[in-house]
Design an enzyme around this catalytic site. Sequence first.
Site, PDB file in Angstrom:
ATOM      1  CB  CYS A   1       6.660   3.111  -7.121  1.00  0.00           C
ATOM      2  SG  CYS A   1       5.081   2.418  -7.631  1.00  0.00           S
TER       3      CYS A   1
ATOM      4  CB  CYS B   1       1.962   4.698  -7.409  1.00  0.00           C
ATOM      5  SG  CYS B   1       2.555   4.510  -5.722  1.00  0.00           S
TER       6      CYS B   1
ATOM      7  CB  CYS C   1       6.008   1.076  -4.126  1.00  0.00           C
ATOM      8  SG  CYS C   1       4.485   1.962  -3.783  1.00  0.00           S
TER       9      CYS C   1
ATOM     10  CB  CYS D   1       1.111   0.619  -4.972  1.00  0.00           C
ATOM     11  SG  CYS D   1       2.174   0.620  -6.406  1.00  0.00           S
TER      12      CYS D   1
ATOM     13  CB  CYS E   1     -12.682   4.969  -1.305  1.00  0.00           C
ATOM     14  SG  CYS E   1     -12.896   6.494  -0.416  1.00  0.00           S
TER      15      CYS E   1
END
Length: 122
Positions: A43, A40, A91, A88, A111
Amino acid sequence: MTKKNPNLTAEQKLILFEEGTETPGSSELNYEKRDGFYHCVNCDAKLFESKTKYESGSGWPSFYDSLKDVFETKTDHHLGYARTEYHCKSCGGHHGHIFDDGPAPTGKRFCNNGACLVFKSK
Ligand SMILES: [Zn+2]
Protein backbone atom coordinates in the site's frame (compact mmCIF):
# COMPACT_ATOMS: atom_id res chain seq x y z
CA MET A 1 -10.29 -4.57 4.86
CA THR A 2 -7.31 -5.84 2.94
CA LYS A 3 -6.56 -4.34 -0.44
CA LYS A 4 -4.17 -6.28 -2.62
CA ASN A 5 -1.80 -4.54 -4.95
CA PRO A 6 -2.11 -6.34 -8.33
CA ASN A 7 1.65 -6.13 -8.94
CA LEU A 8 2.67 -8.32 -6.00
CA THR A 9 4.67 -11.48 -6.62
CA ALA A 10 3.50 -14.88 -5.38
CA GLU A 11 6.09 -14.72 -2.58
CA GLN A 12 4.94 -11.27 -1.49
CA LYS A 13 1.31 -12.42 -1.38
CA LEU A 14 2.26 -15.46 0.67
CA ILE A 15 4.07 -13.32 3.24
CA LEU A 16 1.60 -10.45 3.38
CA PHE A 17 -1.66 -12.38 3.43
CA GLU A 18 -0.76 -15.82 4.74
CA GLU A 19 1.94 -14.77 7.19
CA GLY A 20 4.68 -16.50 5.24
CA THR A 21 8.40 -15.90 5.75
CA GLU A 22 11.09 -15.35 3.14
CA THR A 23 14.33 -17.35 3.12
CA PRO A 24 16.83 -15.66 5.45
CA GLY A 25 19.51 -13.74 3.57
CA SER A 26 17.39 -13.60 0.41
CA SER A 27 16.57 -9.89 0.52
CA GLU A 28 18.88 -7.32 -1.02
CA LEU A 29 17.58 -4.89 1.59
CA ASN A 30 19.82 -6.67 4.11
CA TYR A 31 22.64 -4.68 2.52
CA GLU A 32 20.81 -1.38 2.06
CA LYS A 33 22.55 1.37 4.02
CA ARG A 34 21.46 4.60 2.35
CA ASP A 35 19.38 7.29 4.03
CA GLY A 36 15.70 7.01 3.28
CA PHE A 37 12.43 5.34 4.15
CA TYR A 38 11.07 1.84 3.87
CA HIS A 39 7.53 1.62 2.54
CA CYS A 40 4.91 -1.14 2.49
CA VAL A 41 5.14 -2.94 -0.87
CA ASN A 42 1.37 -3.46 -0.87
CA CYS A 43 0.00 0.00 0.00
CA ASP A 44 3.08 2.29 -0.02
CA ALA A 45 2.63 3.37 3.62
CA LYS A 46 5.88 4.71 5.10
CA LEU A 47 6.94 2.24 7.81
CA PHE A 48 10.60 2.59 8.81
CA GLU A 49 13.31 5.23 8.64
CA SER A 50 16.80 4.10 7.65
CA LYS A 51 18.39 5.39 10.89
CA THR A 52 16.56 2.68 12.90
CA LYS A 53 17.88 -0.14 10.69
CA TYR A 54 20.72 -2.26 12.04
CA GLU A 55 22.52 -5.51 11.24
CA SER A 56 21.04 -8.16 13.51
CA GLY A 57 22.76 -11.11 11.85
CA SER A 58 19.37 -12.83 11.45
CA GLY A 59 19.31 -12.66 7.66
CA TRP A 60 16.26 -10.39 7.64
CA PRO A 61 16.20 -6.60 7.50
CA SER A 62 16.00 -5.51 11.15
CA PHE A 63 14.93 -2.27 12.77
CA TYR A 64 14.86 -1.23 16.41
CA ASP A 65 11.83 1.00 15.88
CA SER A 66 9.12 1.80 13.35
CA LEU A 67 7.53 5.10 12.48
CA LYS A 68 4.70 6.05 14.84
CA ASP A 69 1.39 4.26 14.63
CA VAL A 70 2.00 2.38 11.38
CA PHE A 71 1.62 -1.19 12.67
CA GLU A 72 -0.83 -3.28 14.63
CA THR A 73 0.27 -6.40 16.44
CA LYS A 74 -1.18 -9.71 17.46
CA THR A 75 0.16 -12.85 19.09
CA ASP A 76 0.55 -15.93 16.92
CA HIS A 77 1.42 -19.52 17.81
CA HIS A 78 2.49 -20.81 14.39
CA LEU A 79 5.70 -22.30 15.72
CA GLY A 80 4.13 -23.70 18.88
CA TYR A 81 5.06 -20.74 21.07
CA ALA A 82 3.86 -17.17 21.32
CA ARG A 83 5.34 -14.60 19.00
CA THR A 84 4.29 -11.02 18.33
CA GLU A 85 3.30 -10.65 14.70
CA TYR A 86 2.92 -7.16 13.23
CA HIS A 87 1.03 -6.00 10.21
CA CYS A 88 0.63 -2.76 8.28
CA LYS A 89 -2.15 -0.68 9.77
CA SER A 90 -3.25 0.76 6.45
CA CYS A 91 -3.55 -2.45 4.40
CA GLY A 92 -3.42 -5.30 6.93
CA GLY A 93 -0.42 -6.96 5.23
CA HIS A 94 1.82 -9.06 7.50
CA HIS A 95 5.42 -7.84 7.65
CA GLY A 96 7.25 -9.77 10.37
CA HIS A 97 7.68 -10.33 14.09
CA ILE A 98 8.89 -8.21 16.99
CA PHE A 99 11.45 -9.66 19.41
CA ASP A 100 12.88 -8.30 22.65
CA ASP A 101 16.56 -8.70 21.75
CA GLY A 102 17.09 -5.43 19.87
CA PRO A 103 19.58 -2.66 20.66
CA ALA A 104 19.05 0.53 22.67
CA PRO A 105 17.09 2.72 22.91
CA THR A 106 14.02 0.47 22.41
CA GLY A 107 15.42 -3.04 23.01
CA LYS A 108 13.10 -4.19 20.22
CA ARG A 109 13.89 -5.99 17.00
CA PHE A 110 11.43 -5.61 14.16
CA CYS A 111 12.35 -8.59 12.04
CA ASN A 112 10.87 -7.66 8.66
CA ASN A 113 10.54 -9.64 5.46
CA GLY A 114 12.49 -7.62 2.89
CA ALA A 115 10.09 -8.73 0.17
CA CYS A 116 7.37 -6.64 1.86
CA LEU A 117 9.41 -3.43 1.82
CA VAL A 118 10.28 -0.90 -0.82
CA PHE A 119 13.25 1.36 -0.06
CA LYS A 120 13.12 4.96 -1.23
CA SER A 121 16.27 6.99 -0.73
CA LYS A 122 16.04 10.58 0.46
ZN1 LIG B 1 0.52 -1.74 3.79
